[in-house]
Design a protein around this motif. Structure first.
Motif, PDB file in Angstrom:
ATOM      1  N   VAL A   1      -4.083   9.323   9.108  1.00  0.00           N
ATOM      2  CA  VAL A   1      -3.329   8.067   9.230  1.00  0.00           C
ATOM      3  C   VAL A   1      -4.272   6.962   9.733  1.00  0.00           C
ATOM      4  CG1 VAL A   1      -1.471   6.883  10.482  1.00  0.00           C
ATOM      5  CG2 VAL A   1      -1.080   9.179   9.571  1.00  0.00           C
TER       6      VAL A   1
ATOM      7  N   LEU B   1      -7.954   2.205   8.432  1.00  0.00           N
ATOM      8  CA  LEU B   1      -9.309   1.646   8.269  1.00  0.00           C
ATOM      9  C   LEU B   1      -9.546   1.237   6.811  1.00  0.00           C
ATOM     10  CD1 LEU B   1     -11.955   1.053   9.740  1.00  0.00           C
ATOM     11  CD2 LEU B   1     -12.663   3.417   9.343  1.00  0.00           C
ATOM     12  N   ALA B   2      -9.099   2.095   5.881  1.00  0.00           N
ATOM     13  CA  ALA B   2      -9.256   1.783   4.452  1.00  0.00           C
ATOM     14  C   ALA B   2      -8.437   0.541   4.091  1.00  0.00           C
ATOM     15  CB  ALA B   2      -8.816   2.978   3.607  1.00  0.00           C
ATOM     16  N   TRP B   3      -7.218   0.459   4.602  1.00  0.00           N
ATOM     17  CA  TRP B   3      -6.336  -0.660   4.271  1.00  0.00           C
ATOM     18  C   TRP B   3      -6.788  -1.961   4.923  1.00  0.00           C
ATOM     19  CZ3 TRP B   3      -0.787   1.957   4.502  1.00  0.00           C
ATOM     20  CH2 TRP B   3      -0.692   2.860   3.434  1.00  0.00           C
TER      21      TRP B   3
ATOM     22  N   CYS C   1      -6.459   1.705  13.531  1.00  0.00           N
ATOM     23  CA  CYS C   1      -7.318   2.888  13.387  1.00  0.00           C
ATOM     24  C   CYS C   1      -7.963   3.223  14.727  1.00  0.00           C
ATOM     25  CB  CYS C   1      -8.401   2.663  12.330  1.00  0.00           C
ATOM     26  SG  CYS C   1      -9.647   3.982  12.292  1.00  0.00           S
TER      27      CYS C   1
ATOM     28  N   VAL D   1     -10.647  -8.041   2.138  1.00  0.00           N
ATOM     29  CA  VAL D   1     -11.410  -8.422   0.941  1.00  0.00           C
ATOM     30  C   VAL D   1     -10.503  -9.004  -0.148  1.00  0.00           C
ATOM     31  CG1 VAL D   1     -12.889  -7.537  -0.919  1.00  0.00           C
ATOM     32  CG2 VAL D   1     -13.304  -6.831   1.443  1.00  0.00           C
TER      33      VAL D   1
ATOM     34  N   ASP E   1      -7.524   6.910   9.248  1.00  0.00           N
ATOM     35  CA  ASP E   1      -8.409   6.613   8.106  1.00  0.00           C
ATOM     36  C   ASP E   1      -7.730   5.648   7.129  1.00  0.00           C
ATOM     37  OD1 ASP E   1     -10.230   8.376   9.169  1.00  0.00           O
ATOM     38  OD2 ASP E   1      -9.873   9.980   7.710  1.00  0.00           O
ATOM     39  N   LEU E   2      -6.442   5.878   6.909  1.00  0.00           N
ATOM     40  CA  LEU E   2      -5.671   5.008   6.019  1.00  0.00           C
ATOM     41  C   LEU E   2      -5.684   3.573   6.559  1.00  0.00           C
ATOM     42  CD1 LEU E   2      -4.157   5.884   3.453  1.00  0.00           C
ATOM     43  CD2 LEU E   2      -2.111   6.229   4.833  1.00  0.00           C
TER      44      LEU E   2
ATOM     45  N   ARG F   1       0.828  -1.210   0.000  1.00  0.00           N
ATOM     46  CA  ARG F   1       0.000   0.000   0.000  1.00  0.00           C
ATOM     47  C   ARG F   1       0.858   1.254   0.000  1.00  0.00           C
ATOM     48  NH1 ARG F   1      -2.384  -3.713  -0.429  1.00  0.00           N
ATOM     49  NH2 ARG F   1      -2.167  -3.083  -2.580  1.00  0.00           N
TER      50      ARG F   1
ATOM     51  N   ASP G   1      -9.925  -2.984   5.218  1.00  0.00           N
ATOM     52  CA  ASP G   1     -10.903  -3.559   4.298  1.00  0.00           C
ATOM     53  C   ASP G   1     -10.239  -4.150   3.071  1.00  0.00           C
ATOM     54  OD1 ASP G   1     -13.893  -3.500   4.575  1.00  0.00           O
ATOM     55  OD2 ASP G   1     -13.348  -1.592   5.475  1.00  0.00           O
ATOM     56  N   GLU G   2      -9.287  -3.407   2.537  1.00  0.00           N
ATOM     57  CA  GLU G   2      -8.600  -3.882   1.344  1.00  0.00           C
ATOM     58  C   GLU G   2      -7.882  -5.201   1.627  1.00  0.00           C
ATOM     59  OE1 GLU G   2      -6.096  -0.924  -0.419  1.00  0.00           O
ATOM     60  OE2 GLU G   2      -5.564  -2.210  -2.103  1.00  0.00           O
TER      61      GLU G   2
END
Lengths: 359, 359
Positions: free
Chosen positions: B140, B145-147, B92, B153, B142-143, B27, B149-150
């Protein structure tokens, strides 16, 4: 942005709203299972999402899908839901941005952290109301980000389409967060180069607002690689033009139309490309003046002088020329057979609306 | 928590670390494509995730998978990756919690917002260093939390398994955020009832830390419905016992072992169940004293008196009894044939470690 509405089917806006309402209502049932007082906080997210916003990213997502689909295709519900999920990413971005910028209002109403702060004060709770508002708003933004993924992944699109669309979806999130971090860093480090705001525009705006939504929509439709490439090139160019228009409106916009204070970007100390070009083209004394009022609550005369400097030094004309260049580049990108005729019509209208707008 | 390590295969901890490192490195390549200065900020997330943490949630995820798999099954890489993603949600949660609590240290090092603040100060940048630290740390988080999920999934688990695991994965995120919002609300509204901290324990800790990780692991393994039910019941009970142990450590814990200041929960003004029980069981004068020192920087004599009140009024004995009750309930839940013999051995060891720990 009436012109944008005309570029999508008139009832799609209603359908996006309906999809968002359904998803938010369902998720809030989980929250109210925890506690009704928390559901009242989640309700602020619903209010924020459902009562405003131009739905720019869902529109570009739908435009990407349409451009890669037959001319008479109606957008299926699951595609519409997946594109509407982009609006929840935007909700997180705005709620957290408003904390970062210490903004009091958004869309003519109190920002989420301010409205939670006001409720704390009204109830006479203990502790600092402002701290409370920020703390809960950080979590409301997190909820929006979590729910965006849930809405996108569980939208019901078939696994193959979802598999194609996940790569741009995840890339977009990393890009917008990185762009926003660079924006904050640029402001604090006092960067005056043009490269830094250009990168912020490229990733915080162009990728996030136009390129990736188009890419996601095209991927959902199973577009051919050259169609995806054309749409992305168009998106990068329109997105950059969109941001440069935003920079212009941030200094010269009419508060009555933008809903933001006059000269807002200067007051907030934003390191825009317009500003970088202004400080480069103006005399040393004028450049010093621009930097000295940046991030301050400018008096009307100061704002007026800053505007005049930016016009007289040629920065405004140069940015307008760049907007035109990007727009031409965007239209060139979709000029080949890779993009359908009906797709081209829609995208041209969107490009026009994004770069000629007044708000 | 050496005892927890013994309950998982010794090399799984290394494998979780390796999966996290690989995902973060990948990432960060997207981030460094935006700007190296932003990648330096993302590097703080890597440091935070890779240099500490007990990996409790990945461990429970893996335990759920193992309990529903053959005794000699080795965890496949993709299952391990999916479970390791839980650690990014936790990153997060901690980064944002530390902003909310204005904490200076975490795991014996400066918190993320404080370390970014220090860098701003060292570089002599403009604006308020503390504001800058908080702003970038929000992003940071938020990043992370986004990562998360990535990573979950795109872990590579087969679509059917992923489809089963997504429901508890998404529910968990809404539950932990709701529980955290309720926790903050309880502190500010001065709630003294037992129901509010019990709900916080149920959702912020039990669901998030034990129940849902087990549920996710079991779903990934394709566990039978009665196995999932048994694991979840176990998880709710162990999770609540885990939180009550945390409440005890938050008042009586040894700073040398916990890594947190002595009496940390009282200093932070946490509305724990231990406190609610204390104020209910103590005399009116003692209860007033407890509430008056709550959220203040207690002097050693005040902390000593608060501790004595909580012991003498019977609150400590009552919470210890409740920990025992939850532990018995947890072990009962996995007593039937719904859980494999090898699963039961692992889960018993995890329950023991979660409720008897000293840090």
């Amino acid at each position: 942005m009436v012109t944008v509405v005309t570029a999508t089917r008139p009832d799609d806006a209603e359908r996006v709203l309906g999809a968002l309402r359904r998803h938010l209502d369902e998720r809030r049932r989980v929250v109210s299972g925890v506690d009704d007082r928390v559901d009242a906080l989640a309700g602020r997210l619903s209010d924020f999402v459902l009562n405003g916003g131009k739905r720019i990213r869902p529109r570009f997502g739908l435009a990407g899908w349409s451009a890669a689909s037959p001319a008479d295709a109606t957008v299926p519900d699951e595609i519409l839901t997946a594109c509407a999920a982009l609006e929840l990413i935007q909700a997180c971005a705005l709620i957290h941005d408003d904390i970062v910028d210490a903004s009091d209002t958004r869309r003519g109403r109190p920002t989420v952290h301010r409205s939670i702060e006001a409720a704390h004060r009204d109830l006479g709770w203990s502790g600092d109301p402002a701290r409370y508002g920020v703390s809960q708003a950080i979590l409301v933004g997190d909820l929006a980000l979590a729910w965006a993924d849930e809405m996108f992944v569980t939208s019901g699109v078939d696994p193959a389409a979802l598999g194609r669309a996940l790569e741009p979806w995840y890339a977009m999130k990393t890009e917008v967060l990185s762009g926003q971090m660079l924006d904050i860093l640029a402001e604090s480090s006092g960067a005056t180069d043009e490269e830094t705001p250009a990168r912020v525009n490229r990733f915080k705006t162009a990728a996030y607002t136009v390129e990736r939504p188009l890419h996601i929509g095209a991927a959902l439709a199973g577009a051919a690689p050259d169609t995806v490439t054309a749409l992305r090139e168009f998106g990068v160019a329109v997105g950059q033009a969109f941001q440069l228009r935003d920079d212009m409106l941030g200094v010269f916009g009419d508060p009555e139309v933008t809903g933001k204070p006059s000269g807002d970007d200067l007051r907030e100390g934003k390191r825009t490309l317009l500003l970088a070009r202004g400080t480069a083209l103006a005399t040393a004394g004028e450049a010093d003046f621009l930097l000295s009022v940046l991030g301050t609550d400018l008096a009307p005369a100061e704002l007026e002088r800053a505007r005049r400097i930016l016009v007289d030094c040629g920065a405004v004309a140069s940015v307008e020329a760049e907007i035109d260049t990007f727009t031409v580049r965007a239209l060139d990108a979709i000029g080949s057979d890779a993009v359908s005729e009906h797709g081209r019509v829609t995208l041209r209208a969107l490009a026009e609306a994004a770069t000629r707008r007044r708000s």
